[in-house]
Structures are given as structure tokens and as C-alpha cells.
Write a protein that holds these residues in place. Structure first.
Motif, PDB file in Angstrom:
ATOM      1  N   UNK A 120       0.816  -1.215   0.000  1.00 32.53           N
ATOM      2  CA  UNK A 120       0.000   0.000   0.000  1.00 32.53           C
ATOM      3  C   UNK A 120       0.847   1.262   0.000  1.00 32.53           C
ATOM      4  N   UNK A 121       0.338   2.284  -0.697  1.00 25.13           N
ATOM      5  CA  UNK A 121       1.070   3.550  -0.834  1.00 25.13           C
ATOM      6  C   UNK A 121       0.136   4.712  -0.537  1.00 25.13           C
ATOM      7  N   UNK A 122       0.600   5.648   0.306  1.00 18.90           N
ATOM      8  CA  UNK A 122      -0.105   6.913   0.473  1.00 18.90           C
ATOM      9  C   UNK A 122       0.929   8.027   0.534  1.00 18.90           C
ATOM     10  N   UNK A 123       0.456   9.271   0.687  1.00 18.87           N
ATOM     11  CA  UNK A 123       1.342  10.432   0.689  1.00 18.87           C
ATOM     12  C   UNK A 123       0.590  11.593   0.072  1.00 18.87           C
ATOM     13  N   UNK A 191       4.841   8.462   1.338  1.00 15.61           N
ATOM     14  CA  UNK A 191       5.862   9.096   0.489  1.00 15.61           C
ATOM     15  C   UNK A 191       6.300  10.449   1.023  1.00 15.61           C
ATOM     16  N   UNK A 192       5.360  11.220   1.547  1.00 16.19           N
ATOM     17  CA  UNK A 192       5.626  12.580   2.012  1.00 16.19           C
ATOM     18  C   UNK A 192       4.369  13.085   2.699  1.00 16.19           C
ATOM     19  N   UNK A 193       4.498  14.159   3.456  1.00 17.00           N
ATOM     20  CA  UNK A 193       3.342  14.754   4.126  1.00 17.00           C
ATOM     21  C   UNK A 193       3.454  16.261   4.041  1.00 17.00           C
ATOM     22  N   UNK A 194       2.446  16.899   3.463  1.00 13.55           N
ATOM     23  CA  UNK A 194       2.377  18.354   3.422  1.00 13.55           C
ATOM     24  C   UNK A 194       0.924  18.734   3.641  1.00 13.55           C
ATOM     25  N   UNK A 204      -3.758  19.447  10.595  1.00 14.80           N
ATOM     26  CA  UNK A 204      -2.603  18.710  10.063  1.00 14.80           C
ATOM     27  C   UNK A 204      -2.390  17.426  10.874  1.00 14.80           C
ATOM     28  N   UNK A 205      -2.621  17.506  12.190  1.00 18.42           N
ATOM     29  CA  UNK A 205      -2.427  16.328  13.055  1.00 18.42           C
ATOM     30  C   UNK A 205      -3.379  15.205  12.642  1.00 18.42           C
ATOM     31  N   UNK A 206      -4.639  15.572  12.415  1.00 20.47           N
ATOM     32  CA  UNK A 206      -5.637  14.557  12.043  1.00 20.47           C
ATOM     33  C   UNK A 206      -5.313  13.973  10.664  1.00 20.47           C
ATOM     34  N   UNK A 207      -4.850  14.832   9.756  1.00 14.12           N
ATOM     35  CA  UNK A 207      -4.475  14.381   8.409  1.00 14.12           C
ATOM     36  C   UNK A 207      -3.311  13.383   8.494  1.00 14.12           C
ATOM     37  N   UNK A 208      -2.271  13.734   9.275  1.00 19.26           N
ATOM     38  CA  UNK A 208      -1.108  12.851   9.432  1.00 19.26           C
ATOM     39  C   UNK A 208      -1.514  11.528  10.086  1.00 19.26           C
ATOM     40  N   UNK A 350       0.690  22.949  -3.121  1.00 20.50           N
ATOM     41  CA  UNK A 350       1.993  23.627  -3.079  1.00 20.50           C
ATOM     42  C   UNK A 350       3.148  22.634  -3.019  1.00 20.50           C
ATOM     43  N   UNK A 351       2.946  21.521  -2.338  1.00 19.23           N
ATOM     44  CA  UNK A 351       4.017  20.520  -2.195  1.00 19.23           C
ATOM     45  C   UNK A 351       4.390  19.946  -3.567  1.00 19.23           C
ATOM     46  N   UNK A 352       3.375  19.604  -4.357  1.00 17.77           N
ATOM     47  CA  UNK A 352       3.627  19.064  -5.707  1.00 17.77           C
ATOM     48  C   UNK A 352       4.272  20.120  -6.600  1.00 17.77           C
TER      49      UNK A 352
END
Length: 472
Positions: A120-123, A191-194, A204-208, A350-352
Motif C-alpha cells: 500500500x502507498x499513500x502520501x 511518500x511525504x506529508x504536506x 494537520x495532526x488529524x491528516x497525518x 503547493x508541495x507538488x
């Protein structure tokens, strides 16, 4: 309902929240297993009525224009991933002690006892590309696989179809993970978190935390991004099976238990004998298409998951060579008068966009659209030295214009105050005026597209069409 497989659906009252790409198959699958299914849907448009008619013909009850009330006798809710957790329907369900599953949870529970394991992949960014690379590597190793999940191929179809798989490459969004409490992958990567979708998750905490659910119960490897400490923190917090390892990927020289890059070679120091001394060559950077830094990171993450599944090094190389990226992901459209025109319409946050801007030295940047609550100071400050000029389009372009005034005041900016169909051609013409030979005109909007276009594909198509008109 507990966390095990549910074998007897006969007569169970299940409410499906939302029609759409996941709701309709979920309703059909549950109905076919004997459940008493009611679908509730906020909208009541032509598409919804068409889908409702199809389900009602099977004997499923559909309530259009009423997604807030809990139907009488509901024992379980299966929701479309996009429905926000703070909906009144879910508050009523929680108060009544009723479980809420997403389509991913339903697929996970409906798997047979000998079902294919999930990688599985997320990010925030790069999920689709990484999952497609992973599937390409697994296929090169002779394994029966498919890229499924948030990528447009329904997990329900993959799990319940006639095709037999050895392993599935699964893309999961934060929404899907939020509603998938019992999912347990073989191995998984963040993969990354923004900051993204914060309007949905609330913080952001809930998203992470929702992204981090992908590591729960992993058996072999939790793959994280060495350059993004948040991803490593999520691995530390995860409750995994005994013997599961934390595996990092880096664009630098890898340490033990990492994959990285040495002298233009992708190398593995995680899945080798005596990893403190040895490294295994996997592929060359030139085997990655396109070889932009963030895409090399995607390739390393895909390689790590494939290696965790026991794939040989040659399959990593062959799989990466065979891989072709989707449209609108740093796609080179054309060169006109020595200027390269690149379509990265998929850079919807913005991250992308930052990853995209980091791939070129001298850029005329076309940006703007719907900001979805994002701020642009950090992006502009980090990318300012690469910008020759900027052309702004879309509803929230003023947010980017203000960030440019603060962090890149010397960069010329064209502010296009129009949202009609000709706006993209005008933007490309303005970009051409600002660019000189050797520059890259880059569409990396850092925003969603729905203010002006149906989706990011249509926005990218409009850009490519405008570039072709310049060339002509």
C-alpha cells in the motif's frame, strides 16, 4: 460487526452513504450478498437519478437529496471516501454505536482467506506514479498484479473479480484510510506529508494520523521518506507485527536499512545480506522516467516495497524501464524557439508544485486556481531564485501574487483577470513573452482546477493545445 471477515450478510441492514464511483459498486455487492441496502445521497442531479434508477431496478432503496438522516434499523454504514467525518449522518451513527466503513474497509473484509496481500502507498504527492511503478516492477518479476484503489480501479472489483492475483499495488488516500480501521498491509509506504485536504480532516495532526494508519499491522516493511521526518514519526507510532522493519528511502547515499542513490545508481542497503557492508545495484537514474528528483524518490519507494515482497533486482530495473507516466505529470509538450513547455497540471497543491519547480533552473511559471485553504509563502520563498517570470490565472491567484510581492518582488508577474475558455491561451502567450531560449514554461498551478476547468486533465489539455497553437 467486529474486525474479522463478515460471512453472513443475509438480512443485515446496511446504509451506503453516497452514490458515485465507490457507492454504486458497494451497494450492488452488498445487495448481491443478501443485505438490505439503503443508499442515501446529498445530491439529486441527473447523474444521481440515473444511478438511483439502476440500483432501484435491482431492489435497492435510494434516498436522493437526503444524506443527513440515519435510515431506520441501520446496522452498518458504508461511506464514499469523500464524505466528511463531521456529517450529521455519522454523528447519529456514532451516537447509536453503529460502525462506519469506507469502500476500502469493505473490500478488505470481503477478501477470501487466500487473498493476495496488499502493498500500500499513500502520501500527499506521487501516490499514483509510485503505485504504477510498483505494479510495473511486480509484473517484470512475473507476478500477477494490478494497480488499484484511489487510482480509478475499484478495490472491490479487484478483490471480488475472477482474476487471481499474487499481490496488489494499492493507492490509498487519507480519506480512504480514515474509514479503513482493520486494513493490514503486507508492507506500506508514506511518500511525504504536506498540508492538504485540511478542510476535510480539520487539522494537520488529524491528516497525518489518517495517513499513518497505513502502517498499522504491517508484516514486513514500513517504508518512509528520510527527507520527511513526519513520515518516520508515523512509523515509530505504528503498531506493527513482530519483525516488521522501518525502511528509509533517500536521494542521497543510503545508510543500512535504506535505499538511495550513489553515482547515478539506485542502490538497496535494506534487503541484502550484511547490509552494514553491502549494497545491491537496482537500476540507473536514467531508467526512471522522467528522472526529476521527486520522481526518483517515487521509484525508490516503489523499489523498497517490491524488494520487501522479495522481487529480484533485475525486475526493479526492467519495471522502471517499462513504466510510462500518466499524462499531466511533468509532461514535456514541445519546444518552441528554444523554450521547453512542460505540463504538470497534476501539481494541484503547493508541495507538488515545489517538487516540479525544483526540477528546472530557469522558469516562467503558470500558476493559480482554487487554493483549498493553502498558503504560498514557503513555496515562493524556496523557488524564487528559479523564477524568470510568473503568469497567474484562476480564482485565488491574489494569494500567490501577494506571496510573490513578499518573497520575489523583482520577478515580473502577469495577473490574468479572466476565467473564460481562452484564458489558458492568453496565459501561454504571456509566458512566451517573458521566456528566453533555455527557459522552461511550467504549468504547475499549486491549486485545484475546478474554478475554470472540469479537472486537472482538462486544464493540462488546454495548456498543451495552447502550446501547439504557438508552435503552429
Amino acid at each position: 460487526m467486529g474486525s474479522g471477515q463478515v460471512t453472513d450478510w443475509q438480512g443485515k441492514h446496511v446504509t451506503v452513504a453516497g452514490l458515485g464511483v465507490s457507492g454504486v459498486p458497494a451497494a450492488k455487492v452488498l445487495h448481491a450478498r443478501g443485505a438490505v441496502v439503503t443508499v442515501v445521497n446529498d445530491g439529486d442531479d441527473a447523474r444521481a437519478r440515473e444511478q438511483a434508477a439502476e440500483l432501484e431496478a435491482l431492489g435497492v432503496t435510494v434516498r436522493l437529496g437526503d444524506g443527513a438522516t440515519l435510515p431506520e434499523g441501520t446496522e452498518l454504514i458504508v461511506t464514499a471516501p469523500g464524505w466528511k467525518p463531521d456529517k450529521p449522518l455519522f454523528a447519529a451513527a456514532r451516537a447509536a454505536g453503529i460502525e462506519i466503513w469506507g469502500d476500502v474497509e469493505l473490500a478488505w473484509r470481503l477478501r477470501g482467506p487466500d487473498a493476495a496481500p496488499w502493498l500500500a502507498v499513500t502520501g500527499t504527492n506521487g501516490k499514483t506514479t509510485t503505485v504504477q511503478m510498483l505494479a510495473s516492477i511486480l509484473k517484470a518479476a512475473g507476478l500477477r498484479t494490478a494497480a488499484v484503489g484511489n487510482i480509478g480501479v475499484s478495490l472491490l472489483d479487484a478483490v471480488l473479480g475472477d482474476e487471481e492475483y499474487d499481490v496488489l499495488a494499492v493507492e490509498l488516500s487519507s480519506y480512504q484510510l480514515h474509514w479503513a480501521p482493520s486494513l493490514r498491509a503486507h508492507s506500506a509506504a508514506v511518500l511525504n506529508l504536506a498540508p492538504d485536504h485540511l478542510d476535510w480532516h480539520g487539522s494537520m495532526e488529524a491528516y497525518a494520523k489518517d495517513k499513518g494508519r497505513i502502517y498499522e499491522g504491517n508484516r514486513v516493511a514500513c517504508v518512509f521518506n528520510v527527507a520527511d521526518k513526519l513520515t518516520e514519526d508515523l512509523v515509530r507510532e505504528a503498531d506493527v507485527e513482530e519483525g516488521c522493519r522501518a525502511i528509509g528511502f533517500t536521494l542521497g547515499t543510503p545508510g543500512p536499512s535504506q535505499l538511495g542513490v550513489v553515482d547515478g545508481i539506485l542502490v538497496d542497503r535494506a534487503f541484502v545480506e550484511n547490509r552494514h557492508k553491502n549494497a545491491q545495484e537496482l537500476a540507473e537514474v536514467s531508467d526512471v522516467n522522467p528522472p526529476a528528483p521527486h520522481n526518483i524518490a517515487n521509484a525508490l519507494a516503489a523499489a523498497a516495497l517490491a524488494r520487501a515482497f522479495g522481487v529480484p533486482p533485475t525486475a526493479v530495473r526492467d519495471g522502471l524501464r517499462n513504466f510510462r507516466p500518466d499524462a499531466h505529470r511533468i509532461a514535456h509538450v514541445a519546444d518552441v524557439d528554444g523554450v521547453a513547455y512542460v505540463d504538470d497540471s497534476k501539481a494541484t497543491n503547493t508541495h507538488a508544485a515545489e517538487a516540479s519547480l525544483a526540477s528546472y533552473e530557469s522558469i516562467v511559471w503558470i500558476a493559480g486556481g482554487l487554493a483549498k485553504g493553502a498558503t504560498f509563502d514557503e513555496l515562493v520563498a524556496r523557488s524564487a531564485r528559479r523564477l524568470r517570470g510568473v503568469v497567474l490565472i484562476g480564482a485565488d491567484r491574489a494569494l500567490i501574487r501577494d506571496a510573490l510581492a513578499r518573497h520575489a518582488p523583482e520577478v515580473p508577474v502577469v495577473d490574468l483577470d479572466r476565467t473564460d475558455t481562452g484564458a489558458m491561451l492568453a496565459a501561454v502567450q504571456e509566458a512566451r513573452r517573458l521566456a528566453v531560449a533555455g527557459d522552461t514554461v511550467l504549468l504547475a498551478p499549486a491549486c485545484a482546477s475546478m474554478d475554470m476547468f472540469a479537472n486537472y486533465n482538462k486544464r493540462g489539455d488546454a495548456f498543451a493545445q495552447a502550446v501547439r497553437e504557438l508552435g503552429a
